[in-house]
Enzyme design. Structure first.
Site, mmCIF file in Angstrom:
data_model
loop_
_atom_site.group_PDB
_atom_site.id
_atom_site.type_symbol
_atom_site.label_atom_id
_atom_site.label_comp_id
_atom_site.label_asym_id
_atom_site.label_seq_id
_atom_site.Cartn_x
_atom_site.Cartn_y
_atom_site.Cartn_z
ATOM 1 N N LYS A 210 0.860 -1.179 0.000
ATOM 2 C CA LYS A 210 0.000 0.000 0.000
ATOM 3 C C LYS A 210 0.900 1.233 0.000
ATOM 4 C CE LYS A 210 -3.620 2.381 2.610
ATOM 5 N NZ LYS A 210 -4.492 2.339 3.803
ATOM 6 N N LYS A 263 -2.030 -1.638 -3.757
ATOM 7 C CA LYS A 263 -2.889 -0.457 -3.736
ATOM 8 C C LYS A 263 -2.025 0.787 -3.828
ATOM 9 C CE LYS A 263 -6.188 1.949 -0.737
ATOM 10 N NZ LYS A 263 -6.869 1.956 0.579
#
Length: 340
Positions: A210, A263
């Site tokens: 992320k 992400k």
């Protein structure tokens, strides 16, 4: 009953707990490579503590914050069209819902815990994932518990994140997905699931890669989760940090992750490919985040390209890079497009 603690039983080593990753028909589909199907889509849902809410999110076209009383009527037609999975994000609005420790994240009367029960009752075959983070519930807006100097205090943060994840699982969630980026939280969550006796029926998706990106703006509007001070660059990954992402993916697999998430998606297709190469036998998920979704809408509105063609091409690229499952706000659109 036996007095042997759960962690001493045969097969209780972290690496041996596999059932949670394929206990549900939908998550079983994720174990195989495939083209885009309805089962490959996970729809992010924002749930607020106002039971009658239906609030438009201006920076996120077509998306809303939903109250519990409006949730079933909203999802029912999508479920009939083939909606297979959702991921729940709590959006507490009451001032008392936020404190420095994220106490209300797993409040039995809070929006996420109640939504799990509600959705399980009305949609028994729907795969229900829960995002696990503290940012929506902390008064400071950061993803963990802080030291006095404002930096992350990792050990109590990990403990709290594991508690929240475990309580979501015990409430009936099919999956917990920690997005906080605390070091060591995957092992802590996996052990908590084992000790609670729910590891066999709860998938653990790790937001391993992320990145600290500018593309989360609309999400933070939706969830009310922007940090009150500073930023998240000290615990989310730097955008150019490919090596860090690879290390985080390897670490989280060793700690018991059933699925790896990257992400954002579009600007990080190389990381999705890296994840698939590092973990060829594990499902890889990718989150097409709010900024990606909003950019496609804005460009289409400006006449740059056709919305559907751009959405389809964006997901094709994510799948081609190696993803088995995609979290996207385009899910309702694709439920229609894939039916044609």
């Amino acid at each position: 009953m036996s007095n042997i603690p759960p962690t001493s039983l045969p097969g209780s080593d972290i690496s041996s707990i596999l059932h949670g990753g394929y206990h549900h028909p939908t998550s079983r589909l994720w174990q195989s490579e495939r083209q885009l199907t309805k089962a490959a889509l996970m729809y992010p849902i924002f749930i607020t503590d106002d039971p009658d809410a239906e609030e438009e999110i201006k920076s996120l076209p077509g998306q809303k914050r939903w109250g519990l009383n409006k949730l079933v009527p909203f999802l029912e037609p999508l479920y009939k069209k083939g909606l297979a999975s959702v991921i729940l994000f709590g959006v507490p609005l009451a001032p008392e819902a936020k404190d420095p420790y994220g106490t209300s994240a797993d409040d039995p009367n809070g929006p996420v815990m109640q939504a799990i029960t509600l959705l399980k009752k009305h949609f028994p075959n729907l795969f229900i994932a829960c995002d696990v983070c503290l940012c929506e519930y902390t008064s400071h807006g950061h993803c963990g518990i802080l030291h006095e100097d404002g930096t992350i205090n990792n050990p109590p943060s990990v403990k709290r994140i594991a508690e929240v994840a475990c309580n979501y699982a015990k409430q009936g969630a099919d999956c917990v997905a920690p997005s906080d980026m605390m070091d060591g939280r995957i092992k802590a969550i996996k052990m908590a699931l084992i000790e609670a006796g729910v590891a066999h029926k709860c998938m653990l998706i790790s937001y391993s890669a992320k990145f600290a990106t500018c593309l989360y703006g609309p999400f933070r509007d939706a969830a009310g989760s922007a940090p009150a001070f500073g930023d998240r660059k000290r615990y989310q990954l730097p955008p150019a940090g490919r090596g860090l992402a690879r290390r985080a993916i390897t670490r989280d697999l060793a700690e018991g992750a059933d699925c790896i998430m990257v992400k954002p998606a579009t600007a990080y297709l190389d990381i999705i490919r890296d994840a698939k190469e590092i973990a060829p036998d594990v499902p890889i998920s990718a989150y097409q985040v709010s900024g990606e979704f909003a950019m496609i809408h804005a460009a289409a509105k400006a006449g740059v390209f056709d919305l559907r063609r751009a959405a389809e091409e964006s997901l094709d690229g994510i799948l081609r890079a190696g993803a088995n499952m995609i979290l996207t706000y385009f899910t309702p659109d694709f439920l229609d497009w894939l039916s044609e």
